[in-house]
Design an enzyme around this catalytic site. Sequence first.
Site, PDB file in Angstrom:
ATOM      1  N   SER A   1       0.826  -1.204   0.000  1.00  0.00           N
ATOM      2  CA  SER A   1       0.000   0.000   0.000  1.00  0.00           C
ATOM      3  C   SER A   1       0.867   1.264   0.000  1.00  0.00           C
ATOM      4  O   SER A   1       1.658   1.459  -0.925  1.00  0.00           O
ATOM      5  CB  SER A   1      -0.964  -0.027   1.188  1.00  0.00           C
TER       6      SER A   1
ATOM      7  N   ASP B   1     -10.108  -3.526  -5.189  1.00  0.00           N
ATOM      8  CA  ASP B   1      -9.256  -2.507  -4.575  1.00  0.00           C
ATOM      9  C   ASP B   1      -9.236  -1.281  -5.482  1.00  0.00           C
ATOM     10  O   ASP B   1      -8.988  -1.415  -6.685  1.00  0.00           O
ATOM     11  CB  ASP B   1      -7.841  -3.064  -4.412  1.00  0.00           C
TER      12      ASP B   1
ATOM     13  N   HIS C   1      -8.227  -4.769  -0.631  1.00  0.00           N
ATOM     14  CA  HIS C   1      -7.045  -4.064  -0.158  1.00  0.00           C
ATOM     15  C   HIS C   1      -6.791  -4.419   1.312  1.00  0.00           C
ATOM     16  O   HIS C   1      -7.700  -4.446   2.121  1.00  0.00           O
ATOM     17  CB  HIS C   1      -7.243  -2.548  -0.282  1.00  0.00           C
TER      18      HIS C   1
END
Length: 328
Positions: free
Chosen positions: A155, A254, A284
């Site tokens: 991320s 995501d 995610h």
Amino acid sequence: MPRAVRTVLHALSYGGIEVDASRKLADIKKMDPMRIFYKTLDAEVYNGDYKVPIRLFFPTEEAMENGAASGKKPPVILFFHGGGWVTESVENYQRVCARMAQSTGQIVASVEYRLAPEYRFPVGLMDCYAAAKVFYTNRFLLNTDPDRITIMGDSAGGNLAAAVCMMARDRGEFYPKKQILIYPALNNCYTEKSPFESVKTNGTGYLLTAEKMEDYLKLYESCPEDRRNPYFAPILEKDLRNMPDTLILTAEFDPLRDEGEAFGERLKAAGNRVEVHRIAGAFHGYFALGIKFLHVQESFAYVNRFLETEEQEEGKYHEERICTVEKT
């Protein structure tokens, strides 16, 4: 997707970021009964006058005993955690990094970079860069081989990993050979103006929302001009030549999915060796789930294959060099 699952997801996918509340929620992960079994060692590196904490996770007792021994050059994953540059920590990622070390057989070095909004761009990035420089120039307590180091992040950590590799290439102070980006945040816009379809189709109802991503960017930036900086948003970089061999994993549901895959295609078009895999049915943040989850198992299958291939290629390269020297 079952209607009941979708209902729960929508209930959890609230918009907006309140920093203190988000950090308290993230801190729940510190309550981990398994942590006493982790084989770890804490250390520090300098970024100017600031000491950047680093926690080493060892896959075995033997690896811990030999980790700093003279003559040993173990493979290392230099890891930058996610959390939107605002939340999470080495403590919160204890189980993730311990599992990573055990699953890959490599030492994992998790970097405690400083967080926004107290420390905005590029402070956290420079903490990560300073840590990478120490590892790649073999000035850490481990006896490191730069060819056996992999930079990795998930991320926001994937953003930092990509930016560190770009900065290293641009400055020429060290040369990462491998990077792994797990559902990386690479762009500078998550409004309706985003060019990526996944921001629109997955921007609500799937835990991480487009609204949250915009809030994270606002907390991370020092000024609006930062959003035009490729070190802030690596997908803006026009010249992606001479980047490390790269593995990118994205999640189907995501908002960051399409930018990760587009970045992989651009890296490949620039002549780099790249693998991109989309984890079907995943959201995610799935990488922080337990090893029993199929999405995590699938991810480690890709990660281990990538690492093993890179090790084999490096070994083949050294053998060819030895043969060449003997012939001359």
